[in-house]
Design a protein around this motif. Structure first.
Motif, mmCIF file in Angstrom:
data_model
loop_
_atom_site.group_PDB
_atom_site.id
_atom_site.type_symbol
_atom_site.label_atom_id
_atom_site.label_comp_id
_atom_site.label_asym_id
_atom_site.label_seq_id
_atom_site.Cartn_x
_atom_site.Cartn_y
_atom_site.Cartn_z
ATOM 1 N N PRO A 22 17.825 -57.058 -14.671
ATOM 2 C CA PRO A 22 18.424 -55.901 -15.327
ATOM 3 C C PRO A 22 19.121 -54.991 -14.336
ATOM 4 O O PRO A 22 18.724 -54.884 -13.185
ATOM 5 C CB PRO A 22 17.215 -55.199 -15.958
ATOM 6 N N ALA A 23 20.177 -54.328 -14.776
ATOM 7 C CA ALA A 23 20.898 -53.374 -13.932
ATOM 8 C C ALA A 23 20.428 -51.968 -14.250
ATOM 9 O O ALA A 23 20.204 -51.619 -15.405
ATOM 10 C CB ALA A 23 22.399 -53.490 -14.177
ATOM 11 N N PHE A 24 20.282 -51.155 -13.223
ATOM 12 C CA PHE A 24 19.852 -49.782 -13.402
ATOM 13 C C PHE A 24 21.067 -48.882 -13.581
ATOM 14 O O PHE A 24 22.132 -49.137 -13.025
ATOM 15 C CB PHE A 24 19.037 -49.327 -12.192
ATOM 16 N N THR A 25 20.910 -47.840 -14.372
ATOM 17 C CA THR A 25 22.006 -46.921 -14.618
ATOM 18 C C THR A 25 22.531 -46.349 -13.311
ATOM 19 O O THR A 25 21.769 -45.832 -12.504
ATOM 20 C CB THR A 25 21.547 -45.771 -15.526
ATOM 21 N N ALA A 26 23.820 -46.443 -13.086
ATOM 22 C CA ALA A 26 24.427 -45.925 -11.868
ATOM 23 C C ALA A 26 24.793 -44.453 -12.044
ATOM 24 O O ALA A 26 25.077 -43.994 -13.146
ATOM 25 C CB ALA A 26 25.657 -46.743 -11.507
ATOM 26 N N GLY A 27 24.786 -43.704 -10.941
ATOM 27 C CA GLY A 27 25.184 -42.308 -10.971
ATOM 28 C C GLY A 27 24.284 -41.429 -10.132
ATOM 29 O O GLY A 27 23.342 -41.886 -9.485
ATOM 30 N N SER A 28 24.586 -40.139 -10.147
ATOM 31 C CA SER A 28 23.795 -39.138 -9.438
ATOM 32 C C SER A 28 22.940 -38.391 -10.450
ATOM 33 O O SER A 28 23.435 -37.952 -11.488
ATOM 34 C CB SER A 28 24.708 -38.152 -8.696
ATOM 35 N N PHE A 29 21.666 -38.229 -10.136
ATOM 36 C CA PHE A 29 20.726 -37.591 -11.054
ATOM 37 C C PHE A 29 19.912 -36.527 -10.328
ATOM 38 O O PHE A 29 19.643 -36.640 -9.134
ATOM 39 C CB PHE A 29 19.761 -38.627 -11.649
ATOM 40 N N GLN A 30 19.526 -35.505 -11.083
ATOM 41 C CA GLN A 30 18.586 -34.510 -10.592
ATOM 42 C C GLN A 30 17.263 -34.669 -11.329
ATOM 43 O O GLN A 30 17.236 -34.967 -12.527
ATOM 44 C CB GLN A 30 19.119 -33.090 -10.791
ATOM 45 N N VAL A 31 16.174 -34.484 -10.601
ATOM 46 C CA VAL A 31 14.848 -34.535 -11.212
ATOM 47 C C VAL A 31 14.607 -33.235 -11.969
ATOM 48 O O VAL A 31 14.671 -32.150 -11.384
ATOM 49 C CB VAL A 31 13.755 -34.738 -10.147
ATOM 50 N N ASP A 32 14.360 -33.339 -13.244
ATOM 51 C CA ASP A 32 14.105 -32.178 -14.091
ATOM 52 C C ASP A 32 12.665 -31.716 -13.871
ATOM 53 O O ASP A 32 11.722 -32.324 -14.366
ATOM 54 C CB ASP A 32 14.334 -32.557 -15.550
ATOM 55 N N SER A 33 12.484 -30.634 -13.120
ATOM 56 C CA SER A 33 11.131 -30.162 -12.790
ATOM 57 C C SER A 33 10.382 -29.634 -14.008
ATOM 58 O O SER A 33 9.167 -29.494 -13.965
ATOM 59 C CB SER A 33 11.199 -29.074 -11.715
ATOM 60 N N HIS A 34 11.104 -29.363 -15.107
ATOM 61 C CA HIS A 34 10.443 -28.891 -16.334
ATOM 62 C C HIS A 34 9.703 -30.017 -17.055
ATOM 63 O O HIS A 34 8.808 -29.760 -17.857
ATOM 64 C CB HIS A 34 11.466 -28.267 -17.282
ATOM 65 N N HIS A 35 10.103 -31.267 -16.793
ATOM 66 C CA HIS A 35 9.522 -32.389 -17.520
ATOM 67 C C HIS A 35 9.109 -33.519 -16.580
ATOM 68 O O HIS A 35 9.004 -34.670 -17.006
ATOM 69 C CB HIS A 35 10.509 -32.915 -18.565
ATOM 70 N N SER A 36 8.890 -33.218 -15.304
ATOM 71 C CA SER A 36 8.457 -34.211 -14.330
ATOM 72 C C SER A 36 7.145 -33.764 -13.711
ATOM 73 O O SER A 36 6.902 -32.568 -13.542
ATOM 74 C CB SER A 36 9.513 -34.392 -13.236
ATOM 75 N N ASP A 37 6.288 -34.723 -13.371
ATOM 76 C CA ASP A 37 4.997 -34.371 -12.803
ATOM 77 C C ASP A 37 4.450 -35.514 -11.969
ATOM 78 O O ASP A 37 4.913 -36.652 -12.064
ATOM 79 C CB ASP A 37 3.992 -34.005 -13.901
ATOM 80 N N ALA A 38 3.463 -35.199 -11.146
ATOM 81 C CA ALA A 38 2.730 -36.190 -10.366
ATOM 82 C C ALA A 38 1.245 -35.958 -10.579
ATOM 83 O O ALA A 38 0.765 -34.825 -10.463
ATOM 84 C CB ALA A 38 3.077 -36.082 -8.881
ATOM 85 N N GLN A 39 0.516 -37.014 -10.913
ATOM 86 C CA GLN A 39 -0.934 -36.943 -11.094
ATOM 87 C C GLN A 39 -1.596 -37.461 -9.822
ATOM 88 O O GLN A 39 -1.267 -38.540 -9.329
ATOM 89 C CB GLN A 39 -1.368 -37.773 -12.297
ATOM 90 N N LEU A 40 -2.554 -36.688 -9.298
ATOM 91 C CA LEU A 40 -3.191 -36.992 -8.025
ATOM 92 C C LEU A 40 -4.647 -37.368 -8.271
ATOM 93 O O LEU A 40 -5.414 -36.579 -8.815
ATOM 94 C CB LEU A 40 -3.093 -35.780 -7.100
ATOM 95 N N ILE A 41 -5.024 -38.574 -7.859
ATOM 96 C CA ILE A 41 -6.334 -39.130 -8.194
ATOM 97 C C ILE A 41 -7.037 -39.597 -6.925
ATOM 98 O O ILE A 41 -6.419 -40.223 -6.050
ATOM 99 C CB ILE A 41 -6.184 -40.315 -9.167
ATOM 100 N N THR A 42 -8.329 -39.319 -6.819
ATOM 101 C CA THR A 42 -9.133 -39.811 -5.711
ATOM 102 C C THR A 42 -10.460 -40.339 -6.244
ATOM 103 O O THR A 42 -10.733 -40.261 -7.444
ATOM 104 C CB THR A 42 -9.371 -38.712 -4.660
#
Length: 292
Positions: A22-42
């Motif tokens: 599959p081909a990935f969408t080409a272009g320049s993108f910004q990460v939307d901090s309103h709807h992006s997150d990282a879950q940290l697990i230990t």
């Protein structure tokens, strides 16, 4: 330098060259901090060490930029930051300089950044990019001597710690996503796993950092008929918050004297980072607060 592999699933508006690659969408993108997150697990233990398992330390915000080019993968680039959700943007930069002075009196600050340039196709059609995972940590000693003249804690000068290790990210084949198709963006989800001996500075920093809840789509409105019972604005949104470990047992009568301690314990021998990125096309009207 250690190498860690991060697996991402990419969904949204993606073109398909063939069923196998599959081909990935080409272009320049910004990460939307309103709807992006990282879950940290230990890893952790409960019931006085009898049971072992994973526990979520918290959630973090993510912002940054991603550049994809299907014709020349060498032009691809990935730059994003993971940081506590006490602000929409990080309060420090990678050099440890404060970007939000009103937060400079906190005792510590943590910022995790990933930077890579170029990508290659794997044999199974996935996208692989290698770069640096950078940890920036700012610590300040706190002196609190309660006296009659006590006016609050006194913070010492900032001590800046910065370390970098090489990691590899692998993006999986796409699937459909209604929200991404609606705004023309891409949704990326992925994970990485490491042991403490691989990247001890990062594991220690993540475990010791306080990660406030992440609130997405926050909307606060003051009631139209404010009265004597007014308690502030009413807010709605989606909260991402660590559930925590099971509650420790208490002695009968509410007295905990003599009750064994350490019912729960954070071990911190490993770290899982689960990332969910919502990418918006560069110049999108919805990318306010998406980060730079």
């Amino acid at each position: 330098m250690f190498k860690s592999t991060v697996l991402f699933a990419v969904v949204g508006m993606l073109a398909m060259n063939s069923p196998s690659k599959p081909a990935f969408t080409a272009g320049s993108f910004q990460v939307d901090s309103h709807h992006s997150d990282a879950q940290l697990i230990t890893d952790a233990t409960t019931e006085y060490g009898k049971k072992k398992g994973d526990v979520t330390l918290g959630f973090a915000r993510v912002n940054g930029r991603v550049m994809l080019d299907n014709n020349d993968l060498a032009k691809a680039s990935f730059d994003f930051r993971i940081y506590p959700a006490n602000a929409m943007v990080p309060d420090i930069n990678e050099d440890g300089k404060f970007l939000s002075e009103w937060l400079s009196n906190l005792s510590n600050h943590t910022l995790v950044c990933f930077h890579s340039k170029g990508a290659v196709r794997t044999a199974d059609g996935r996208l692989q990019t290698t770069g640096n995972l950078v940890l920036t940590r700012v610590d300040r000693n706190v002196e609190a001597n309660p006296t009659e003249a006590y006016a609050g804690p006194v913070y010492g000068p900032p001590m800046i710690h910065r370390v970098s290790h090489e990691v590899t990210l692998v993006f999986d084949a796409p699937s459909s996503d209604a929200k991404a198709q609606k705004d023309g963006g891409i949704v990326m989800t992925g994970s990485t796993h490491m042991f403490r001996e691989d990247y001890p500075q990062l594991v220690r920093a993540v475990v010791s950092t306080y990660w406030p809840p992440v609130v997405q789509d926050k909307n606060c409105q003051a009631p139209a008929d404010a009265s004597e019972d007014y308690r502030g604005s009413q807010c709605t949104g989606t909260m991402l918050m660590a559930p925590g470990l099971p509650e420790a047992p208490h002695a009968a009568g509410g007295e905990d004297v003599g009750v064994q301690q350490n019912f729960n314990a954070i071990v911190g021998n490993s770290l899982n980072i689960l990332v969910h990125l919502h990418l918006l096309p560069q110049g999108s009207a919805e990318q306010t607060g998406a980060g730079t």
